[in-house]
Design a protein around this motif. Structure first.
Motif, PDB file in Angstrom:
ATOM      1  N   ARG A  83       0.828  -1.199   0.000  1.00  0.00           N
ATOM      2  CA  ARG A  83       0.000   0.000   0.000  1.00  0.00           C
ATOM      3  C   ARG A  83       0.870   1.259   0.000  1.00  0.00           C
ATOM      4  N   PRO A  84       0.323   2.372  -0.469  1.00  0.00           N
ATOM      5  CA  PRO A  84       1.091   3.627  -0.449  1.00  0.00           C
ATOM      6  C   PRO A  84       1.418   4.052   0.978  1.00  0.00           C
ATOM      7  N   VAL A  85       2.455   4.854   1.119  1.00  0.00           N
ATOM      8  CA  VAL A  85       2.862   5.358   2.424  1.00  0.00           C
ATOM      9  C   VAL A  85       1.753   6.246   2.987  1.00  0.00           C
ATOM     10  N   GLY A  86       1.465   6.070   4.284  1.00  0.00           N
ATOM     11  CA  GLY A  86       0.440   6.867   4.944  1.00  0.00           C
ATOM     12  C   GLY A  86      -0.943   6.270   4.914  1.00  0.00           C
ATOM     13  N   VAL A  87      -1.130   5.152   4.204  1.00  0.00           N
ATOM     14  CA  VAL A  87      -2.428   4.492   4.119  1.00  0.00           C
ATOM     15  C   VAL A  87      -2.504   3.418   5.196  1.00  0.00           C
ATOM     16  N   GLU A  88      -3.693   3.215   5.757  1.00  0.00           N
ATOM     17  CA  GLU A  88      -3.867   2.192   6.777  1.00  0.00           C
ATOM     18  C   GLU A  88      -3.462   0.824   6.233  1.00  0.00           C
ATOM     19  N   PRO A  89      -2.864  -0.031   7.072  1.00  0.00           N
ATOM     20  CA  PRO A  89      -2.310  -1.302   6.573  1.00  0.00           C
ATOM     21  C   PRO A  89      -3.332  -2.353   6.191  1.00  0.00           C
ATOM     22  N   THR A  90      -4.601  -2.251   6.638  1.00  0.00           N
ATOM     23  CA  THR A  90      -5.614  -3.249   6.305  1.00  0.00           C
ATOM     24  C   THR A  90      -6.879  -2.565   5.809  1.00  0.00           C
ATOM     25  N   ASP A  91      -7.709  -3.335   5.084  1.00  0.00           N
ATOM     26  CA  ASP A  91      -8.978  -2.797   4.604  1.00  0.00           C
ATOM     27  C   ASP A  91      -9.901  -2.434   5.767  1.00  0.00           C
ATOM     28  N   GLU A  92      -9.887  -3.243   6.844  1.00  0.00           N
ATOM     29  CA  GLU A  92     -10.746  -2.961   7.991  1.00  0.00           C
ATOM     30  C   GLU A  92     -10.408  -1.618   8.612  1.00  0.00           C
ATOM     31  N   LEU A  93      -9.113  -1.337   8.764  1.00  0.00           N
ATOM     32  CA  LEU A  93      -8.705  -0.058   9.329  1.00  0.00           C
ATOM     33  C   LEU A  93      -9.034   1.096   8.391  1.00  0.00           C
ATOM     34  N   MET A  94      -8.915   0.880   7.099  1.00  0.00           N
ATOM     35  CA  MET A  94      -9.243   1.939   6.140  1.00  0.00           C
ATOM     36  C   MET A  94     -10.727   2.280   6.198  1.00  0.00           C
ATOM     37  N   ARG A  95     -11.595   1.233   6.233  1.00  0.00           N
ATOM     38  CA  ARG A  95     -13.032   1.486   6.293  1.00  0.00           C
ATOM     39  C   ARG A  95     -13.415   2.161   7.616  1.00  0.00           C
ATOM     40  N   ALA A  96     -12.772   1.734   8.709  1.00  0.00           N
ATOM     41  CA  ALA A  96     -13.075   2.346  10.002  1.00  0.00           C
ATOM     42  C   ALA A  96     -12.653   3.807  10.028  1.00  0.00           C
ATOM     43  N   ARG A  97     -11.498   4.126   9.447  1.00  0.00           N
ATOM     44  CA  ARG A  97     -11.043   5.517   9.393  1.00  0.00           C
ATOM     45  C   ARG A  97     -11.971   6.343   8.507  1.00  0.00           C
ATOM     46  N   GLU A  98     -12.438   5.760   7.402  1.00  0.00           N
ATOM     47  CA  GLU A  98     -13.356   6.470   6.509  1.00  0.00           C
ATOM     48  C   GLU A  98     -14.672   6.758   7.229  1.00  0.00           C
ATOM     49  N   PHE A  99     -15.168   5.781   7.987  1.00  0.00           N
ATOM     50  CA  PHE A  99     -16.390   5.986   8.762  1.00  0.00           C
ATOM     51  C   PHE A  99     -16.204   7.115   9.761  1.00  0.00           C
ATOM     52  N   GLN A 100     -15.062   7.152  10.441  1.00  0.00           N
ATOM     53  CA  GLN A 100     -14.805   8.183  11.441  1.00  0.00           C
ATOM     54  C   GLN A 100     -14.812   9.571  10.803  1.00  0.00           C
ATOM     55  N   ARG A 101     -14.152   9.700   9.659  1.00  0.00           N
ATOM     56  CA  ARG A 101     -14.085  11.010   9.002  1.00  0.00           C
ATOM     57  C   ARG A 101     -15.469  11.477   8.559  1.00  0.00           C
ATOM     58  N   GLU A 102     -16.271  10.557   7.985  1.00  0.00           N
ATOM     59  CA  GLU A 102     -17.604  10.931   7.521  1.00  0.00           C
ATOM     60  C   GLU A 102     -18.513  11.235   8.709  1.00  0.00           C
ATOM     61  N   CYS A 103     -18.400  10.428   9.762  1.00  0.00           N
ATOM     62  CA  CYS A 103     -19.237  10.622  10.954  1.00  0.00           C
ATOM     63  C   CYS A 103     -18.990  11.984  11.584  1.00  0.00           C
ATOM     64  N   GLU A 104     -17.725  12.398  11.645  1.00  0.00           N
ATOM     65  CA  GLU A 104     -17.382  13.666  12.292  1.00  0.00           C
ATOM     66  C   GLU A 104     -17.866  14.879  11.516  1.00  0.00           C
ATOM     67  N   LYS A 105     -18.247  14.705  10.251  1.00  0.00           N
ATOM     68  CA  LYS A 105     -18.789  15.811   9.469  1.00  0.00           C
ATOM     69  C   LYS A 105     -20.237  16.111   9.832  1.00  0.00           C
ATOM     70  N   TRP A 106     -20.909  15.156  10.490  1.00  0.00           N
ATOM     71  CA  TRP A 106     -22.329  15.307  10.802  1.00  0.00           C
ATOM     72  C   TRP A 106     -22.504  16.021  12.140  1.00  0.00           C
ATOM     73  N   PRO A 107     -23.662  16.687  12.340  1.00  0.00           N
ATOM     74  CA  PRO A 107     -23.898  17.421  13.592  1.00  0.00           C
ATOM     75  C   PRO A 107     -24.073  16.477  14.777  1.00  0.00           C
ATOM     76  N   GLU A 108     -24.028  17.053  15.972  1.00  0.00           N
ATOM     77  CA  GLU A 108     -24.174  16.260  17.186  1.00  0.00           C
ATOM     78  C   GLU A 108     -25.554  15.625  17.287  1.00  0.00           C
ATOM     79  N   GLU A 109     -26.572  16.284  16.756  1.00  0.00           N
ATOM     80  CA  GLU A 109     -27.924  15.722  16.798  1.00  0.00           C
ATOM     81  C   GLU A 109     -28.654  16.027  15.501  1.00  0.00           C
ATOM     82  N   VAL A 110     -29.584  15.152  15.140  1.00  0.00           N
ATOM     83  CA  VAL A 110     -30.390  15.316  13.931  1.00  0.00           C
ATOM     84  C   VAL A 110     -31.830  14.975  14.285  1.00  0.00           C
ATOM     85  N   PRO A 111     -32.803  15.424  13.488  1.00  0.00           N
ATOM     86  CA  PRO A 111     -34.198  15.063  13.756  1.00  0.00           C
ATOM     87  C   PRO A 111     -34.427  13.560  13.580  1.00  0.00           C
ATOM     88  N   GLN A 112     -35.218  12.991  14.463  1.00  0.00           N
ATOM     89  CA  GLN A 112     -35.604  11.587  14.313  1.00  0.00           C
ATOM     90  C   GLN A 112     -36.282  11.350  12.974  1.00  0.00           C
TER      91      GLN A 112
END
Length: 381
Positions: A83-112
């Motif tokens: 894998r390129p330098v700076g990329v997570e070593p496994t697919d699981e870690l890459m998907r988890a990091r992607e989820f974290q980045r997308e999740c943090e873009k959302w507000p603290e609360e949303v309408p039900q």
């Protein structure tokens, strides 16, 4: 009674201007019973809100990191070398990091209502009230899983993929497999497959040409392109059909509380399997629990005759197959045998048949006749 003040009344025959929006909001009209009150407010109720738990965005990555750190040092040292330098070593870690980045873009609360709307759209699609295209319905499934994992995590029912959705995935992933095959064969041997696609041939036809070209360069003994596409399809189908914690990457719809629907999804009640009733009192499996017996099929036994090997945990796959049997109305026969076709690849051929590379899409289980008491279970064609 006129809603226009007396000092603004017009002469006879002169047009009366329509009241402005501001006047409607600031001058409450009279209700039918003669009491003043507001009839029209142009306000959209916000409704109840759901708040994400602190730290939930980083939880999937923390779990994946802990699992990775628990592996032997030589596994961690060699992981990610391609894998390129700076990329997570496994697919699981890459998907988890992607989820974290997308999740943090959302507000603290949303309408039900945001979650309710997506649930209602999926429910209307599955019941035929408002059918969606396969691409749209798969997008709704993915987006619903994401917002639910962020704001309302926990176990929930996920409806199986429809034949149309599975067919769309099959076609998309067959095209992916063909494209990879053309690239692997190179410009000379991959050219016939690329030309077949250019001339309007189906992806099945392209796959056939790639298979023929592959045999000409001596790669017939490697994994076929059909198997590449099947494995890709299995991974995609499993990720979309089951509740998951990872974001799939496509942009989500903007928040729109005013467009949310107030609907509910019917939750099925399932009769679970009884894993405790059957415990052999003699023979080679004396005293063995059924969970342990079924998990024997989690690993291949090379010297054994042909048998099925689960891709995932055998107990979990068997429980999902039992739920699917109830969804489809399937029941064991008089001898207690039940075969359940799944919407994904659940295993492969093992033992002496492992070299065939055959993939299995069904689960066969044996129960005590007339009961839900499980004896054994294994993947089959």
């Amino acid at each position: 009674m006129s809603s226009i003040p007396e000092d603004e009344e017009k002469a006879p025959g002169q047009a009366v201007p329509a009241p402005s929006l501001s006047s409607l909001l600031t001058t409450p009209p009279f209700l039918g019973n003669g009491t003043p009150g507001r009839v029209l407010t142009f306000e959209v109720p916000k409704g109840p809100m759901v708040r994400r738990r602190p730290g939930i965005c980083g939880e999937p990555y923390a779990r994946a990191k802990a699992e990775f750190d628990a592996k032997p040092w030589y596994v961690r040292w060699t992981a990610g070398t391609d894998r390129p330098v700076g990329v997570e070593p496994t697919d699981e870690l890459m998907r988890a990091r992607e989820f974290q980045r997308e999740c943090e873009k959302w507000p603290e609360e949303v309408p039900q209502s945001l979650i309710d709307d997506k649930r209602q759209r999926l429910s209307d699609h599955l019941t035929g009230k408002a059918p969606l295209s396969p691409e749209e319905s798969l997008r709704v499934r993915r987006d619903l899983d994401f917002v639910s994992d962020v704001y309302t995590p926990g176990p929930r029912y996920s409806a199986p993929l429809t034949p149309q959705e599975q067919g769309w995935l099959d076609e998309r992933n067959l095209r992916w497999g063909n494209t990879m095959g053309i690239a692997f064969l190179g410009p000379v041997y991959g050219g016939p497959g690329a030309l077949t696609r250019l001339l309007g041939g189906s992806e099945q036809a392209v796959a056939g040409v790639n298979q023929l070209s592959g045999s000409l360069v001596g790669i017939a003994r490697t994994r076929t392109f059909a198997r590449l596409a099947a494995e890709r399809r299995a991974a995609s189908g499993e990720a979309l059909a089951r509740s998951r914690e990872m974001n799939r990457g496509a942009p989500l719809e903007p928040l729109d509380p005013a467009a949310a629907a107030r609907g509910t999804v019917v939750q099925r009640k399932y009769a679970p399997l009884d894993w405790e009733a059957v415990v052999p009192k003699k023979g080679p499996y004396k005293g063995e629990k059924r969970e342990d017996h079924v998990r024997r099929h989690n690993q291949d036994v090379p010297g054994k005759d042909s048998h099925g090997v689960f891709y995932k945990d055998g107990v979990d796959t068997t429980n999902r197959a039992w739920q699917r049997a109830q969804d489809l109305g399937l029941k064991p026969d008089a001898t207690g045998m039940l075969r359940v076709p799944m919407d994904e690849i659940v295993g492969r051929a093992g033992g002496n048949a492992a070299a065939t590379g055959e993939l299995f899409r069904s689960v066969e289980m044996k129960l005590v006749p007339g009961t839900n008491q499980i004896i054994t279970s294994y993947p089959v064609k």
